[in-house]
Design a protein around this motif. Structure first.
Motif, mmCIF file in Angstrom:
data_model
loop_
_atom_site.group_PDB
_atom_site.id
_atom_site.type_symbol
_atom_site.label_atom_id
_atom_site.label_comp_id
_atom_site.label_asym_id
_atom_site.label_seq_id
_atom_site.Cartn_x
_atom_site.Cartn_y
_atom_site.Cartn_z
ATOM 1 N N ARG A 78 0.843 -1.179 0.000
ATOM 2 C CA ARG A 78 0.000 0.000 0.000
ATOM 3 C C ARG A 78 0.890 1.246 0.000
ATOM 4 N NH1 ARG A 78 -2.767 -3.363 -1.434
ATOM 5 N NH2 ARG A 78 -4.833 -4.024 -0.707
ATOM 6 N N PRO A 79 0.548 2.257 -0.803
ATOM 7 C CA PRO A 79 1.442 3.406 -0.993
ATOM 8 C C PRO A 79 1.535 4.339 0.207
ATOM 9 C CG PRO A 79 -0.629 3.732 -2.178
ATOM 10 C CD PRO A 79 -0.650 2.333 -1.660
ATOM 11 N N THR A 80 0.498 4.361 1.051
ATOM 12 C CA THR A 80 0.509 5.259 2.209
ATOM 13 C C THR A 80 0.099 4.494 3.460
ATOM 14 O OG1 THR A 80 -1.817 5.921 1.981
ATOM 15 C CG2 THR A 80 -0.166 7.193 0.729
ATOM 16 N N LYS A 81 0.424 5.064 4.616
ATOM 17 C CA LYS A 81 0.037 4.445 5.878
ATOM 18 C C LYS A 81 -1.482 4.460 6.048
ATOM 19 C CE LYS A 81 4.347 5.549 8.316
ATOM 20 N NZ LYS A 81 4.959 6.233 9.475
ATOM 21 N N GLU A 82 -2.118 5.516 5.563
ATOM 22 C CA GLU A 82 -3.576 5.601 5.666
ATOM 23 C C GLU A 82 -4.238 4.467 4.882
ATOM 24 O OE1 GLU A 82 -1.802 9.461 6.627
ATOM 25 O OE2 GLU A 82 -1.553 8.066 4.947
#
Length: 737
Positions: A519-523
């Motif tokens: 996944r590209p972001t922590k969110e």
């Protein structure tokens, strides 16, 4: 600020005490005021019906029971007038005085009753039925209560919890107020539990200077105790003086002088060990030296009576229908011939098979064997794997509350365990204090087998016991390294061993139990984790949410356990009509929640569902399910694997949500499915041992979610935080002499 949260004062007389937690003083009472009768909740130790109170606090509105006054501080007023004094004494204000005796005393002395109790208790013997001895006992009881009340008021005036008063009086008696005035820093002792900065502010208000000897000594002790939580059994003198000097903004020379005074008083011990000028807390020094001496004595025990070891092992193989691998056979034989044996290995290397062989061998030798582990979850898993009863070390030793931060154990040198052999699983989780307690309860000649995975994270508490024993060379160590054919089919097992070898984890085509969702972001990673645990895995793979454990290296951040727990609770156990809940700090505790105990509490009484079994103690890391929230009684009932424990509302700070937990907290457990957040966090957490420990928690399914580079970074980082411990050196030196 909401109107109900404004600080205000109320005044009245206590009509009744509805509930009290005797350990911490949390109380629910009914107070008669000029405006009417109100409910008061708060830390109000020692308050009794009939007393007058002035309370400072705020109003809150209870959804079911209306307005309540939450007291932050309070002042007692003794009752005046015959009627009020009689009511006060009838409610148990003085030990040994019941309603009938109270009436006789008040009839005899009227409005002067409390003055007589305080100044002339011998006059109580004038009352029919009271002997001179009984009069002295009643007077002492009343003076004690008066002294505690004055002490509470003194502490409350200075912004401290009145709970400290009870413990101070237990230690110092009538001199408690004098003692705490003379040295307010005594409250920082772990028995009382005050924070150093809390005591420091208190001391300043009493006129203690920045360079007072009491302040510097307390600061040095604070640093030593604080660093126990970092795993250190001692601190090098230079580091101790530097850290303490920085803490209180004084010179290292002033701190060094204070350390010398602590050594002279016996509060600390100095020894050159492991190349360090080491300063120990006295308790830790004793624990480490005792542990080393006992382990060396056990390691030196050899048993030649069983020359038919090979024949016994052959018979066990025939009965179990297996043939042991070379190292497994070596492990079983070593247990027969040595007083102390260490068995270590990663997943799939046959530890359980070896363990079953050792148990069977001990049975054939006629030995009574006890199985134990440091946590309830680890003990339960040990029972499931062996088919034998296993219990926590605390339960095995008969732990109970001792009024302080450490438990009292019913089994020690004076009353050792009956067991002829003890087998400990997940030994990497055992700290030096718990190991010392266990060793002291083993009778002479008792065998000890320590098993675990040396590549996992070390204990949360002080010391590096399992690793130190292995690296010392003082005892036989059998390392299981061969991965057996059935385990080879598991990508989880393969991945764990590859991580240990420095190979970056990556799922392969055909893997059915290991996946990596990038996944590209922590969110986005957090969203995916919640979706997996609450929807996709239960729906698509038939794995119930309670058999899925979300893990994260950290508590903080978008993929830390604090944030994930809020999201997972909303998805898995959302609020609904009829489902009661209770705010606890930043969290909401709701019926149906999965929760974890965050500290050892040796005083909580638990019962089984049928009420036939009962015990004491819920321990750090125990995971349970919230069964009920009783807003009227202000209690919460939690089911810890069939043990029902009841918490008062003021104790709920000991619980935290456990839909997600840190990797450290997951040690000793195994879960059907693990969803692991892998995002870049603090460097201290981005280590190979953290990743390896997390991966080895999964039994059937492992899913990594997050940043592609995070697992690579963790695998490459094989650094382990240094722990100051002298155990390895003591064992090595003892083994060579």
């Amino acid at each position: 600020m909401d109107e109900t949260e404004k600080t205000t004062e109320i005044d009245g007389t206590v009509l009744s005490v509805v509930y009290r937690n005797e350990e911490n003083g949390y109380t629910v009472l009914r107070l008669k005021t000029q405006e009417g009768t109100v409910t008061v909740v708060g830390t109000l130790p020692g308050v009794t019906a009939g007393e007058g109170l002035t309370l400072s606090g705020s109003w809150s509105s209870h959804p079911s029971y209306g307005d309540q006054f939450r007291a932050e501080s309070f002042f007692h007023r003794l009752p005046t007038g015959k009627r009020a004094i009689l009511e006060y004494l009838c409610c148990g204000a003085v030990k040994g005085v019941g309603p009938a005796l109270a009436a006789a005393i008040v009839n005899a002395f009227g409005d002067d009753t409390l003055d007589v109790l305080t100044d002339s208790p011998e006059r109580l013997a004038e009352v029919k039925g009271i002997s001179p001895k009984k009069a002295r006992e009643i007077g002492e009881g009343f003076r004690r209560r008066t002294a505690v009340r004055l002490l509470m008021e003194f502490l409350t005036e200075n912004g401290l919890s009145p709970v400290y008063a009870l413990k101070l009086y237990q230690v110092y008696g009538p001199e408690a107020l004098t003692a705490v005035r003379a040295n307010p820093y005594l409250l920082t002792h772990e028995y009382y539990g005050a924070d150093f900065f809390e005591a420091d502010k208190f001391a300043e208000s009493l006129g203690f200077g920045d360079d007072s000897p009491e302040r510097i000594e307390a600061a040095a002790l604070f640093e030593l105790r604080h660093n126990l939580h970092n795993g250190h059994t001692f601190l090098p003198r230079e580091k101790l003086t530097a850290a303490t000097a920085q803490l209180i903004s004084l010179s290292p020379e002033a701190v060094s002088d204070a350390v010398d005074r602590l050594l002279a008083m016996g509060e600390a011990v100095r020894e050159t060990i492991a190349g360090q000028d080491a300063i120990y807390l006295s308790q830790l020094y004793e624990a480490e030296t005792y542990t080393a001496d006992r382990l060396l004595a056990m390691a030196g025990s050899r048993y030649d009576a069983y020359k038919r070891t090979d024949d016994l092992i052959d018979a066990i193989e025939r009965k179990q229908g297996i043939v042991y691998a070379e190292k497994q056979r070596e492990a079983v034989a070593a247990a027969a011939e040595h007083g102390l044996v260490v068995l270590t290995g990663g997943p799939g290397t046959g530890k359980t098979t070896s363990l079953l062989g050792i148990i069977s061998l001990f049975d054939r030798m006629g030995l009574e064997t006890a199985l134990t582990a440091p946590t309830g979850r680890a003990a339960k898993r040990m029972s499931e794997l062996t088919g034998r009863e296993a219990m926590t070390i605390h339960r095995l030793l008969g732990a109970s509350g001792a009024g302080g931060t450490e438990p009292a154990f019913s089994h020690d040198e004076s009353d050792p365990l009956e067991a002829d052999a003890v087998i400990v699983d997940e030994t990497s989780m055992v700290d030096i204090l718990l190991m010392r307690a266990l060793l002291s309860a083993l009778k002479p000649g008792c065998r000890l087998v320590l098993t675990g995975d040396a590549d996992q994270l070390p204990s949360v508490g002080p010391g590096n016991v399992f690793s130190d024993i292995i690296r010392s060379g003082a005892a036989p160590v059998i390392r299981l390294t061969e991965i057996f054919r059935q385990a080879e089919k598991s990508a989880i097992v393969r991945t764990a061993h590859e991580i240990n070898g420095g190979v970056i984890p990556a799922p392969r085509e055909g893997d059915g139990d290991f996946f990596f969702l990038r996944r590209p972001t922590k969110e986005r990673a957090a969203e995916t984790i919640v979706e997996l645990a609450s929807l996709r895995l239960p729906k698509n793979m038939g794995i119930p949410p309670e058999q899925i454990q979300v893990l994260s290296p950290t508590r903080k951040g978008e993929c830390g356990t604090e944030k994930l727990n809020r999201l997972l609770q909303e998805a898995i156990n959302p609020p609904s009509e009829g489902k009661r809940e209770r705010p606890v700090g930043k969290n909401i505790l709701r019926e149906g929640d999965r929760v974890m105990q965050t500290r050892n509490n040796y005083d909580i009484i638990w019962k089984s569902y049928d009420g036939h079994a009962q015990g004491e103690g819920v321990f750090n890391g125990d995971v349970g399910l919230v069964l009920s929230v009783d807003t009227q009684a202000e209690t919460v009932t939690v089911d810890f694997d069939g043990r029902l424990a009841v918490y008062s509302f003021d104790m709920l700070y000991e619980l935290e949500p456990a839909f997600a937990m840190t990797v450290h907290k997951s040690q000793g457990s195994e879960y059907r499915a693990v969803v692991l957040a892998v995002t870049r966090e603090a460097p201290v957490l981005m280590t190979r041992s953290v990743l390896y420990t997390a991966v080895t928690r999964a039994r059937e399914l492992l899913i990594l979610v997050g940043d592609q580079e995070a697992p690579a970074e963790m695998t490459r980082n094989d650094r382990r935080a240094r722990r100051y411990s002298g155990l390895k050196t003591r064992l090595s030196q003892g083994a060579s002499t």
